[in-house]
Design an enzyme around this catalytic site. Structure first.
Site, PDB file in Angstrom:
ATOM      1  CG  ASP A   9      -1.756   1.214   1.355  1.00  0.00           C
ATOM      2  OD1 ASP A   9      -2.447   1.560   0.387  1.00  0.00           O
ATOM      3  OD2 ASP A   9      -1.709   1.862   2.422  1.00  0.00           O
ATOM      4  CG  ASP A  11      -1.928   7.613   0.640  1.00  0.00           C
ATOM      5  OD1 ASP A  11      -1.134   8.557   0.592  1.00  0.00           O
ATOM      6  OD2 ASP A  11      -2.732   7.348  -0.281  1.00  0.00           O
TER       7      ASP A  11
END
Length: 212
Positions: A9, A11
């Protein structure tokens, strides 16, 4: 089967952007006379699709969003990134000690992902292996986003490890049946199949070696 491909991922996992993104939301809604706390927004909406976040807040406070609200928000966040964005603590060490193929898989738009990686000087670890839900058409927690990326990386899900920091993302990895390491920086309670929590990015190389 050994693990050969790492799906990160963005953020909150690679770049410390969650607070900045939600500060941008708070600033945007303040112009509509709605006062929000960025820390509370992080707790409630971390990892979710932006349009769903905006719709939820606008319903809660009974405000109508102007046509340029999202584009204006994006510009505001880009400026915050330029001024304040940093890598997640320990993630550069982790990336330096992980020789595996790597990809970024995010619910954010590709332009935002690339901007964040460039600001934090992380782009070189991933090259063009950057995948946005906006392009794929599936958003976390839908597991198909990770299954599609595995296929595009030409590996089986069993060869992958997902690295996530949100419950939404961890759920996507879990439902895809992929070994998922949950960067649990907020000490959240999470019990999902295939998911193991950790709270120090420098632990990541050893953890991935142990699941290989």
């Amino acid at each position: 089967m050994s693990k050969s491909c790492l799906l990160f991922d963005n953020d909150g996992t690679l770049v410390d952007s969650e607070y900045l993104c939600n500060l941008g939301i708070a600033h945007a809604f303040l112009e509509l006379d709605v006062t929000l706390d960025a820390d509370d927004l992080v707790k409630h909406y971390r990892g979710m699709k932006l349009s769903e976040i905006m719709a939820s807040i606008s319903r809660q406070y009974s405000v109508e969003l102007p046509d340029d609200f999202i584009s204006s928000y994006r510009k505001r966040v880009a400026s915050l990134f330029d001024k304040h964005l940093t890598p997640i603590e320990g993630v550069v060490y982790a990336l330096d000690h992980l020789p595996h193929r790597k990809a970024v898989v995010s619910n954010g738009p590709r332009q935002k992902i690339e901007h964040a990686l460039n600001v934090c000087q992380l782009r070189g670890y991933f090259n063009d292996n950057i995948f946005s839900a906006y392009d794929i058409g599936y958003y976390k927690p839908n597991p198909q986003i990770y299954l599609d990326v595995a296929a595009m990386m030409k590996v089986s899900p069993n060869q992958c490890v997902v690295i996530e920091d949100s419950k939404v993302g961890a759920e996507a990895g879990s439902r895809a049946g992929i070994t998922t390491l949950f960067y649990n920086r907020y000490n959240e309670t999470l019990s999902l199949p295939h998911v193991t929590s950790f709270n120090d990015m420098k632990q990541l190389p050893k953890m991935i070696a142990n699941v290989s």
